[in-house]
Scaffold this active site. Sequence first.
Site, short mmCIF file in Angstrom:
data_model
loop_
_atom_site.label_atom_id
_atom_site.label_comp_id
_atom_site.label_asym_id
_atom_site.label_seq_id
_atom_site.Cartn_x
_atom_site.Cartn_y
_atom_site.Cartn_z
N GLU A 49 0.84 -1.20 0.00
CA GLU A 49 0.00 0.00 0.00
C GLU A 49 0.88 1.26 0.00
OE1 GLU A 49 -1.94 0.62 3.70
OE2 GLU A 49 -2.45 2.65 3.11
N ASP A 53 0.42 3.57 -3.25
CA ASP A 53 -0.01 4.96 -3.06
C ASP A 53 0.82 5.90 -3.94
OD1 ASP A 53 -1.01 7.31 -1.39
OD2 ASP A 53 1.10 7.34 -0.82
N ASP A 122 -7.11 1.13 0.57
CA ASP A 122 -5.82 0.51 0.85
C ASP A 122 -5.55 -0.64 -0.12
OD1 ASP A 122 -5.53 2.17 3.01
OD2 ASP A 122 -5.92 0.64 4.53
N GLU A 125 -4.78 0.47 -3.63
CA GLU A 125 -3.39 0.94 -3.70
C GLU A 125 -2.41 -0.23 -3.68
OE1 GLU A 125 -3.99 5.36 -1.68
OE2 GLU A 125 -3.23 3.74 -0.43
#
Lengths: 232, 232
Positions: A49, A53, A122, A125
């Site tokens: 994650e 991101d 989450d 990502e």
Amino acid sequence: MVSTKFIKMLDEKYGVKFHDARLLEEAFTHSSYVNENPKKTLGDYEKLEFLGDAVLEFTVSDYLYRHYRHLNEGELTRLRSNIVRTEGFSKMALDCGFKPEINLGVGEEKAGGRERKALLEDVFEAFNGALFLDQGIEAVESFLKQTVYPVIDSGFFTPSRDFKTDLQEYLQQNGSVDIEYKVINESQSPSSFRVEVSVNGQVLASGEGHNKKKAEQQAAQHALERLTEGGK
Amino acid sequence: MVSTKFIKMLDEKYGVKFHDARLLEEAFTHSSYVNENPKKTLGDYEKLEFLGDAVLEFTVSDYLYRHYRHLNEGELTRLRSNIVRTEGFSKMALDCGFKPEINLGVGEEKAGGRERKALLEDVFEAFNGALFLDQGIEAVESFLKQTVYPVIDSGFFTPSRDFKTDLQEYLQQNGSVDIEYKVINESQSPSSFRVEVSVNGQVLASGEGHNKKKAEQQAAQHALERLTEGGK
């Protein structure tokens, strides 16, 4: 564990086929599942994650820079933050059928974790982080071309116009004026508001809405319409 | 305009040679310069900064993910935000000799704009955005290998250890304990603090510092040293 049906769907619908199946599994594994299953040597999605991101921030920025050349830096930044925020990516996770595939612990499941937007974000990502590690940035871009970019182009993430700011800018072109918003019937109905906007003490327009903010926006919009029509 | 000396330095020192010289120029051009020179058809760096910000977030995250595998997600996130914040990239802009090359308006120059860390950071981001557009992500990575990554590995961006958290985690391994920090000589000198740390009412160690926070950190550090030495 991620279902064979899901793996097949990823391949057939998006052309995504992981070389390293563990990366895909990790992207869908919440820490609560790892804690309850210590014998499985599976990591949770948190580090993926972290990476995903940044992968998404980069690919989305690159897309916006190239395809939204008419926007200035402030507009690009606002649009980007609308896309990469929780609402945006949790919607994408739902659209892509990620929700039923997440490995959750029993407690987290009971607490409604699977419905939490932050958790869905989450996982979206982490999935893109895993895809990047498995096949590079082009594979992520190819996936986003089929998922996120069309939603951007549909205007879904485009910020709605802020009429109050627009009105202020319009009125203050030739110096400062006094703009006032006043709720005029709050007591009549708690679920409907009527707001009047006055400029230098003179009522210009009114608006209605389910809350004060919406009523103010409509009042500003009506005022702008009246002012710009009058100028024609 | 960017000097030939600088262009030569970029090539000789970092192997960076722009195909599109206008992109390099734009990365070094502040809006104040564009406003004062409307006849030059030069854009300012703001949109390149928007892109470069995301390019750097991505490349730095990828580097940290691959080279700092012992860190957990929280530690990675803290380290990343130390790197990509204003302090970090303004230092990099200085190290790379960017400062004298920035095209500033006369007013901004007089107001000390060239010394502003936020402006130096912007230019560093814009430069990497321009390099990405000109030559792709590999070129950015090659530049960062010679500039940012060695500074990361030197520990420059590594957050200082939080001894209070470490002490708490150490003491609460076997259940909850009562940890108290108490300033014991605040009145004596306003610029020096002495703090005692007690566990379940028993003083364990003390520390000094210019402020309460630093004194508490030192007290916690001393307590940890005493506890872990005792355990050997």
